[in-house]
Design a protein around this motif. Sequence first.
Motif, PDB file in Angstrom:
ATOM      1  N   SER A 280       0.832  -1.289   0.018  1.00  0.00           N
ATOM      2  CA  SER A 280      -0.026   0.103  -0.024  1.00  0.00           C
ATOM      3  C   SER A 280       0.955   1.147   0.037  1.00  0.00           C
ATOM      4  O   SER A 280       0.301   2.369  -0.630  1.00  0.00           O
ATOM      5  CB  SER A 280      -0.783   0.081   1.240  1.00  0.00           C
ATOM      6  OG  SER A 280      -0.310   0.196   2.282  1.00  0.00           O
ATOM      7  N   PHE A 314      -2.786  12.211   3.490  1.00  0.00           N
ATOM      8  CA  PHE A 314      -4.328  11.875   3.488  1.00  0.00           C
ATOM      9  C   PHE A 314      -4.285  10.452   2.522  1.00  0.00           C
ATOM     10  O   PHE A 314      -5.029   9.309   2.782  1.00  0.00           O
ATOM     11  CB  PHE A 314      -5.210  12.860   2.788  1.00  0.00           C
ATOM     12  CG  PHE A 314      -6.735  12.327   2.732  1.00  0.00           C
ATOM     13  CD1 PHE A 314      -7.413  12.307   3.984  1.00  0.00           C
ATOM     14  CD2 PHE A 314      -7.293  11.826   1.701  1.00  0.00           C
ATOM     15  CE1 PHE A 314      -8.598  11.864   3.903  1.00  0.00           C
ATOM     16  CE2 PHE A 314      -8.676  11.404   1.363  1.00  0.00           C
ATOM     17  CZ  PHE A 314      -9.175  11.387   2.788  1.00  0.00           C
ATOM     18  N   ALA A 315      -3.850  10.794   1.302  1.00  0.00           N
ATOM     19  CA  ALA A 315      -3.860   9.267   0.237  1.00  0.00           C
ATOM     20  C   ALA A 315      -2.930   8.207   0.744  1.00  0.00           C
ATOM     21  O   ALA A 315      -3.623   6.930   0.790  1.00  0.00           O
ATOM     22  CB  ALA A 315      -3.555   9.981  -1.092  1.00  0.00           C
ATOM     23  N   TRP A 317      -2.670   7.191   3.755  1.00  0.00           N
ATOM     24  CA  TRP A 317      -3.145   6.522   5.180  1.00  0.00           C
ATOM     25  C   TRP A 317      -4.484   6.032   4.802  1.00  0.00           C
ATOM     26  O   TRP A 317      -4.877   4.834   5.716  1.00  0.00           O
ATOM     27  CB  TRP A 317      -3.076   7.393   6.312  1.00  0.00           C
ATOM     28  CG  TRP A 317      -1.460   7.450   6.768  1.00  0.00           C
ATOM     29  CD1 TRP A 317      -0.776   8.646   6.338  1.00  0.00           C
ATOM     30  CD2 TRP A 317      -0.762   6.531   7.322  1.00  0.00           C
ATOM     31  NE1 TRP A 317       0.453   8.455   6.864  1.00  0.00           N
ATOM     32  CE2 TRP A 317       0.479   7.183   7.474  1.00  0.00           C
ATOM     33  CE3 TRP A 317      -0.901   5.377   7.856  1.00  0.00           C
ATOM     34  CZ2 TRP A 317       1.591   6.243   8.100  1.00  0.00           C
ATOM     35  CZ3 TRP A 317      -0.068   4.713   8.388  1.00  0.00           C
ATOM     36  CH2 TRP A 317       1.213   5.155   8.348  1.00  0.00           C
ATOM     37  N   SER A 318      -4.981   6.591   3.702  1.00  0.00           N
ATOM     38  CA  SER A 318      -6.519   5.999   3.298  1.00  0.00           C
ATOM     39  C   SER A 318      -6.091   4.953   2.515  1.00  0.00           C
ATOM     40  O   SER A 318      -6.648   3.740   2.857  1.00  0.00           O
ATOM     41  CB  SER A 318      -6.694   7.169   2.197  1.00  0.00           C
ATOM     42  OG  SER A 318      -7.511   8.307   2.786  1.00  0.00           O
ATOM     43  N   GLY A 322      -7.456   1.133   3.960  1.00  0.00           N
ATOM     44  CA  GLY A 322      -8.015   0.543   3.018  1.00  0.00           C
ATOM     45  C   GLY A 322      -7.745  -0.974   2.899  1.00  0.00           C
ATOM     46  O   GLY A 322      -8.431  -1.848   2.671  1.00  0.00           O
ATOM     47  N   TRP A 338     -11.356   5.020  11.550  1.00  0.00           N
ATOM     48  CA  TRP A 338     -10.979   4.641  10.273  1.00  0.00           C
ATOM     49  C   TRP A 338     -11.360   5.970   9.131  1.00  0.00           C
ATOM     50  O   TRP A 338     -10.746   6.048   8.222  1.00  0.00           O
ATOM     51  CB  TRP A 338     -11.329   3.461   9.581  1.00  0.00           C
ATOM     52  CG  TRP A 338     -13.025   3.037   9.597  1.00  0.00           C
ATOM     53  CD1 TRP A 338     -13.995   2.514  10.243  1.00  0.00           C
ATOM     54  CD2 TRP A 338     -13.839   3.599   8.252  1.00  0.00           C
ATOM     55  NE1 TRP A 338     -15.021   2.710   9.750  1.00  0.00           N
ATOM     56  CE2 TRP A 338     -14.991   3.062   8.644  1.00  0.00           C
ATOM     57  CE3 TRP A 338     -13.613   4.005   7.093  1.00  0.00           C
ATOM     58  CZ2 TRP A 338     -16.146   3.325   7.791  1.00  0.00           C
ATOM     59  CZ3 TRP A 338     -14.789   4.340   6.436  1.00  0.00           C
ATOM     60  CH2 TRP A 338     -16.192   3.695   6.642  1.00  0.00           C
ATOM     61  N   THR A 339     -12.244   6.906   9.556  1.00  0.00           N
ATOM     62  CA  THR A 339     -12.665   7.934   8.697  1.00  0.00           C
ATOM     63  C   THR A 339     -11.873   9.057   9.109  1.00  0.00           C
ATOM     64  O   THR A 339     -11.494   9.730   8.161  1.00  0.00           O
ATOM     65  CB  THR A 339     -14.167   8.470   8.896  1.00  0.00           C
ATOM     66  OG1 THR A 339     -14.492   8.681  10.178  1.00  0.00           O
ATOM     67  CG2 THR A 339     -15.038   7.113   8.095  1.00  0.00           C
ATOM     68  N   PRO A 342      -6.937   9.247   8.173  1.00  0.00           N
ATOM     69  CA  PRO A 342      -6.553   9.858   7.219  1.00  0.00           C
ATOM     70  C   PRO A 342      -6.631  11.365   7.331  1.00  0.00           C
ATOM     71  O   PRO A 342      -5.683  12.037   6.966  1.00  0.00           O
ATOM     72  CB  PRO A 342      -7.368   9.265   6.086  1.00  0.00           C
ATOM     73  CG  PRO A 342      -8.091   8.000   6.775  1.00  0.00           C
ATOM     74  CD  PRO A 342      -8.273   8.176   8.096  1.00  0.00           C
TER      75      PRO A 342
END
Length: 370
Positions: A280, A314-315, A317-318, A322, A338-339, A342
């Motif tokens: 990831s 942000f991307a 850790w999203s 995920g 989880w929301t 990130p």
Amino acid sequence: MASHTAGIRRLTAEHRRWVSPRTDLVTALLGIWFGIGLMVDAWAHANLAELETFFTPWHAVFYSGFAVVSGWIIWQVWRNVRAGRQGLAAVPAGYLAGLVAIPAFAAFGLADLMWHTVLGIETAIDIFFSPSHLGLIVTMLLIITTPLRSAWSAPHVGAAPRLGRLLPALLGLAFATTLVSLFLSYGGALQLRPQAIVQALSLGQGPAIAPPGGGPRPVALGADRVAVSMVVTNVVMLSPVLFLVRRWSLPFGAVTVMYAVIALMPGAQTGFRDVPVLSSFVVAGVVSDLLIRWLRPSGERRGAYWAFAGLSAFATWSLYLGVASAVGGGLPAVPELWTGAPIVAGLIGLALGALFLPNAVAVHPGAGRT
């Protein structure tokens, strides 16, 4: 008087020269040997129950890597001495700190041998606080980042170098980052398994996991541990990227290369049991490269620089959460975690961007010759 002045100049850095790109590449490749040796040693400490001697195959790989990269750096200086250059003028630009670190590393290596002989081999978190280990890691950082310092103000690199030309600097900084991540791995997020991440964020308290560096007693993995690990790893991985973005217009693939290298250390510590999570971060590197191409962040474009810092974090850790959810059995049961995680990572990235570039710069002043 003129001859006296000329003699002084030979002993100063005024006429120091840069090495060729090929020389920097060899320095970086030998530094990889050095870095891989440390990864192998980290794997042994994390996965083998008893290490009771300093003289192990893992140390042999590590210290042989030190020998070859040190020999190469010393050879570059010796070539200049044979060509008639004297004093600091014989040291290639960017190579001085690495040269000074060589005898210091050897001294800390001897100290490490004595430390282990008298006090034994560390097997738990204490391995990251050993004074001899800290000395080794600092001097190793100076040695393997030599290609970065060489390229930093070299006139033939340019403001927008190609990936091949910047590769030695990228490799040096990426392996340096792996050293930092190793010594902060008790707060690292890449050592956590997907199932443990999902359960911890679902229940606030997950299953027991082995502590970083090995050891017989497991520690409990809770939501707070995951949250802190994400913060620590976010700072460790994003900071070197922001450091480079302020200096150069990075070519596409630069962040991907760095993140792929950085993921090797936690992979070695866990025996590459968590490839999806590690992958990831490689994908996050690709996304960050796309963001650089889209936003064109630089020291002159402060807004774009800040936006890149926040969006990249942000991307990253999203993707992390995920992938952990996809592999670990579904989304965590607590949606706020989880929301919001990130978003917190993005805000931390934005704060790092503001720290690295509080004011836009018109022209990069260069880093001088070190």
